[in-house]
Design a protein around this motif. Structure first.
Motif, PDB file in Angstrom:
ATOM      1  N   ALA A  51       2.741  10.961   4.563  1.00 51.14           N
ATOM      2  CA  ALA A  51       1.375  10.699   4.426  1.00 51.14           C
ATOM      3  C   ALA A  51       1.004   9.065   4.109  1.00 51.14           C
ATOM      4  O   ALA A  51       0.103   8.416   4.481  1.00 51.14           O
ATOM      5  N   ALA A  52       1.948   8.589   3.258  1.00 51.63           N
ATOM      6  CA  ALA A  52       1.879   7.031   2.690  1.00 51.63           C
ATOM      7  C   ALA A  52       2.141   6.340   3.883  1.00 51.63           C
ATOM      8  O   ALA A  52       1.351   5.262   3.816  1.00 51.63           O
ATOM      9  N   PHE A  84       0.749  -1.119  -0.006  1.00 49.64           N
ATOM     10  CA  PHE A  84       0.037   0.099   0.005  1.00 49.64           C
ATOM     11  C   PHE A  84       0.974   1.203   0.015  1.00 49.64           C
ATOM     12  O   PHE A  84       0.455   2.227  -0.878  1.00 49.64           O
ATOM     13  N   ILE A  85       1.847   1.090   0.735  1.00 55.76           N
ATOM     14  CA  ILE A  85       2.678   2.559   0.894  1.00 55.76           C
ATOM     15  C   ILE A  85       3.443   2.904  -0.585  1.00 55.76           C
ATOM     16  O   ILE A  85       3.195   4.134  -0.781  1.00 55.76           O
ATOM     17  N   PRO A  86       3.942   1.866  -1.240  1.00 49.65           N
ATOM     18  CA  PRO A  86       4.531   2.064  -2.525  1.00 49.65           C
ATOM     19  C   PRO A  86       3.478   2.712  -3.544  1.00 49.65           C
ATOM     20  O   PRO A  86       3.658   3.493  -4.408  1.00 49.65           O
ATOM     21  N   LYS A 138       3.566   6.143  -5.540  1.00 48.27           N
ATOM     22  CA  LYS A 138       3.473   5.843  -6.724  1.00 48.27           C
ATOM     23  C   LYS A 138       2.486   6.789  -7.412  1.00 48.27           C
ATOM     24  O   LYS A 138       2.604   7.564  -8.562  1.00 48.27           O
ATOM     25  N   HIS A 139       1.401   7.152  -6.647  1.00 48.13           N
ATOM     26  CA  HIS A 139       0.299   7.698  -7.350  1.00 48.13           C
ATOM     27  C   HIS A 139       0.210   9.506  -6.373  1.00 48.13           C
ATOM     28  O   HIS A 139      -0.782   9.993  -6.279  1.00 48.13           O
ATOM     29  N   GLY A 140       1.631   9.593  -6.048  1.00 45.15           N
ATOM     30  CA  GLY A 140       1.764  10.986  -5.761  1.00 45.15           C
ATOM     31  C   GLY A 140       1.651  11.461  -4.266  1.00 45.15           C
ATOM     32  O   GLY A 140       1.706  12.552  -3.570  1.00 45.15           O
TER      33      GLY A 140
END
Length: 115
Positions: free
Chosen positions: A88-89, A75-77, A81-83
């Motif tokens: 926050a990730a 989930f983190i990467p 990848k989506h900005g």
């Protein structure tokens, strides 16, 4: 004194993983992915208690808590990848893991298994 040994050894492993990752990201990930925290936790618990029942409970619970933590590493990467900025990730990954921990605990309790 034993507490200080635990802190130093555990801290050194984290420092080693992050230091290696700066130069060799995959090697750092390999070190970080080893269940060192679990192994250290089991070792420290055994040294302090020598209690087989407590160890069995600890190891079983660790297994059930590892499973819902795994999606965080995808989930983190994905978020990044989506900005999504890193912190926050990371927070999103931690929140996802917390929700999955709660869900796992509820499902296991429903099945009659408590951790």
């Amino acid at each position: 004194m034993f507490f200080l040994v635990k802190v130093v050894v555990s801290g050194l492993m984290i420092a080693l993983a992050s230091s290696v990752a700066k130069r060799f990201p995959a090697a750092g990930a390999l070190i970080a992915s080893l269940p060192l925290v679990s192994i250290f936790g089991m070792t420290w618990l055994w040294q302090e208690t020598h209690d087989p029942a407590r160890m069995q409970t600890h190891v079983s619970a660790t297994f059930w808590y590892v499973l819902p933590s795994l999606p965080m590493f995808l989930f983190i990467p994905w978020l990044m990848k989506h900005g999504t900025p890193f912190y926050a990730a990371l927070l999103g990954g931690c929140l996802l893991t917390f929700l999955l921990y709660c869900g796992t605990t509820a499902v296991l309790r429903h099945l009659g298994y408590t951790i």
